[in-house]
Structures are given as structure tokens and as C-alpha cells.
Scaffold this active site. Sequence first.
Site, short mmCIF file in Angstrom:
data_model
loop_
_atom_site.label_atom_id
_atom_site.label_comp_id
_atom_site.label_asym_id
_atom_site.label_seq_id
_atom_site.Cartn_x
_atom_site.Cartn_y
_atom_site.Cartn_z
CG HIS A 218 42.80 42.87 44.93
ND1 HIS A 218 43.45 44.05 45.22
CD2 HIS A 218 43.75 42.03 44.43
CE1 HIS A 218 44.72 43.95 44.89
NE2 HIS A 218 44.93 42.74 44.41
CE LYS A 220 44.86 41.01 47.99
NZ LYS A 220 46.11 41.56 47.51
CG ASP A 225 40.20 35.89 69.49
OD1 ASP A 225 39.35 35.17 68.93
OD2 ASP A 225 41.06 35.43 70.27
#
Length: 543
Positions: A218, A220, A225
Site C-alpha cells: 500500500h 505510495k 532523481d
Amino acid sequence: MAAPMTWRRLVHSVYSPAIAGVFSRISDRFFRAQDRRRGSAMLLLAPLLAQAEPAPRHVSRPTGSAGAQGSDGLCSHFRWMAEQVPAFRVPGAHIQILTSPDQFYQAVKARISSARRRVVMASLYLGTGQLEQELVDCMEEALQYAKENRRSPDFKVSVLLDYTRGSRGQINSRTMLLPLLQRFTSQMRVSLYHTPDLRGLLRLLVPQRFNETIGVQHIKVYLFDDSVIISGANLSDSYFTNRQDRYVLLENCREVADFFSDLVEAVGDVSLQLQPDNSVTVQDGMVHPYKGNREDFSAAARKRIMEVMSSARVRQQQQLRLSREEEARSEEEEDTWVFPLVQMKPLGIRTDEQVTQRLLTDAGPDSTVFLTSGYFNLTRAYMRLVLETGASYRILTASPEVNGFFGAKGIAGAIPAAYIHIARQFYNRVRQLGQQERVHLHEYHRPQWTFHAKGLWYYLRGQDRPCLTLIGSPNFGYRSVHRDLEAQIAIVTENEALQSQLQEEQETLYRRSMEVSDSTFQQPNRYVKLWVKLVTPLIKNFF
């Protein structure tokens, strides 16, 4: 094959909370002997209905200067975090709070296109619509540019998704990324995390639509870079258009970016690897997540991921050995601390849970906590802390109409009603305990939108701007704490401009809310059917 198919059809036709509990308990006995108390996670309703008992009390937010605590007071107040997790000092001017789905989408697209060294993305899934295809096209262009340009010979793209959600349907996250994997095999990596809890009989019988409720990847994180976006948003069209979430962009913060790159790589190493022919394999030397021994897998995964945490702590200690001149020079520029918090309880990692509990425990009578979750389902431990500590709380959750399951078919359509029932139980409990002056419940309203924001803003005594925020993937509910892989960051800042950004973010979200009152539950659309009320305590018994 006939017998398993018969059972599968049977489960599909009569899938219910009771059956879920039975199969989950069977699975726990066979495959999780050392963790019997977990119970079922098979239901789509399960992510939301873990608990809804305890309750709170409220006072208005204290006013005063944002810097009233002073540098020493603020640092000493949260210094304990650095003893538990890595700590990165960064300039507050490098942090930007994004406020809308479109701003998030455009930021991701632009930074994929401009990346020259690495693109690392972790999400529950990648959608299959036109907006998601444009993201894939951006990745393709960046990979092609790197292939043709000698200045970027080591450019790589790494994507981490959940196996169950990313494999759902014939057209899915995997098929969206396969062309890139086939064309840029040496530059592209797609990892699919599979929970060790979905195995054996449970894996055979749970319908595809429900199997992700057992546990998912889950996290995110979107990294380009030396810049990184931490969010609760997935890579799907609604999160780019009309699903409100939270997003923070850290620009040119290499140490933070390196940490999350290493974290995603570590989770990727213990995940299934997508191959150009759409098959999946396990990395050499790694235990298979659902065919191998569960405890062996968890131990190996925990060791690999904790290596990242340990290495970051070692680097942190080395960096703290600055000369007095360097330290004094950095005081003004690096006025913000970033603490990465990771929660992976199936693997035995609980740092986010521990830090969140400490934050709620330390919240004093003159502090104010604004806490938001799209799914109002605080764990019993968090709920107890809200009830027993003295801080003022304003809790923001989704109204039924902006709940992501509003209007869904089948049992999923009952989820908003179940949340209404939980909210009412909580509200009544607050009133019974006489804490309605300390804890207030708000509902987010916005026509044609859904609400998915999560996190908190922490106001210390004497401050009219927050000095701390939690932002990332956790929902403060049972699944976030016990089932899924989660990550967020705690940002502690003395930078007044950043504090103002956080204040504006918090106030903008709450501006679209209405405070819950007795009349809220008298509205016709707040009627909860008897069977939903009956299912709610049944599901609580499994958590």
C-alpha cells in the site's frame, strides 16, 4: 480440478462475513500459527470495520506565534523520533505541499520526463485508462532518451505494485507495463508484492475481487532523481481528477530520496518479478511468498528491509559528526526534519505504529490534533489514546456521498452505511463520556468527488500553525496497522513558510466539511439497515 472449481463457485455465490471468518481462521491455523489473534481479513468490509468504540473531547486550537515554542522547545519535543527511526535534516524551502489531483498528476508527469538517473514508483496499482497510459508514455520517452543519450547510461525505471490488485482483470497494471519491460528489459524493473498471508486454501477460494483484503503493498512513493512525492494517492485516473488526497513534494532532498529508493528496492527484492512474457519469478535465494514457508519468508523479508533502516541510521550518525562550523551554518538552512515511518506488521516491522502511538500519547491538553482518514476506522489502541489523552481533536472523514464505495454493487455498496454506523457509535460514545468539547467529528462534502486524504496536523501549545504533519499511505485503521505494507513521513519544521503551507492545506480540507451533530444521523440518507448493523460487530470480532 472439478472439486476445487465447485468450491470456488460455492464461495462466489454465498461469500459472507461468516464464511470469511471460517476460512480465515482455518488459514490462520495452518499458516500463521504464531499469530492466531489476527482473524479474518477476507472481507471487502474488513478494511473499515475493525473497531468503533472509544471516544473523545474538544477545545479550540490555541492561538499565538508559530514560533512560540522556540527552536530548542520544538526540537526537544520531537527529538525522541530520531532515537527510533532515521532522521533527515532538509531545508523547509525544498518542501512543497501539493493540493489537487491535477497538480499531483502534472508533477509526476513532468518529473518523469525530466529524470535522468532514476524513476522509482510504488503504488497499490496502476490504472488502465488514458491518463495512466500517458504516464507510461512518459516513462517510455525517458527510457528511450536514456538509451540514445550517453549522458544517462545508467537510467532505470523501477515500479513496485501489489500483485493481487495489479493482476486483476485481463487488462491490468501488468499488461500496461509489459511493453516497456519487453522493450527496455535491462532498464526496467516491475516488482509485484504478494502478501504471505494469502496462501493455501485461502488463496484458492477467495474470489479475485476480494483477495486484496487479505493484505497488500500500500506504499505510495513517487521518486525522480533526488526529488520525491510522498502521498496516499494511487496511479489511477480518479486520483488525477476528482479524488481528494494529500501529497508532499520534497525537491532536491537526496538523502530522503535515497532512503525511499532503497526501501522500494528492498520490498521489490522480496516481491515477485514480472517477466517480459507476463510470468512472474522469485529472485534467486528468496523464499516464495505463498508457496514457501511463511515464517521463513517473513524473516527474510524483514531482514532485507531492516537493512535499509539500519544503513540509514548509520549514515545519519556519520552525518551528525559535523564540525561546529558546519552545524551552525546548517541551522538556518536546514530547518526541517523528515522522519520516514514504515509499517509492515506481517513482516514484524512496526515503526509507524510505535511513533503514531507516542505522538498521540504525548499530545497534551493545550495541543490540537487535526486527524483525517477517508475511512473512519481507528484501531482500538489509537481510539483509546484519543479518549484518554488531553489534546483537542478534530477528526475529518468522508461523508457517505464521497466515500469511494458509494453506489457500488453487491456487498461493497453497504460499506458507506457501515461507516455511518461506526461514526454514530463513536459520536454517541463521545457524548456519553462528556467529551464533546474536546473531540469533534467532521464530514467532508464535495459534489462529484471522493475523499481519500489521510494524516494529521499537530499544533503545539501557543502555535497557530502546525509544526508537525504525518503524510503518506496509512489510514490509522486495522488494515494499515496489521495487514498492509505502509509508509509515511513525519515532517517537523520550524520553517514558517512551510508551516503556513500545512495550515492552508488543513484549513482548505476542513473548509469543505460539516461538523457532525445529532441532526446528522436523523437525515434519511443516514438510515442503516439492520443486516449492516449486525455485520459490523461480527467483523469486529475478527480483528
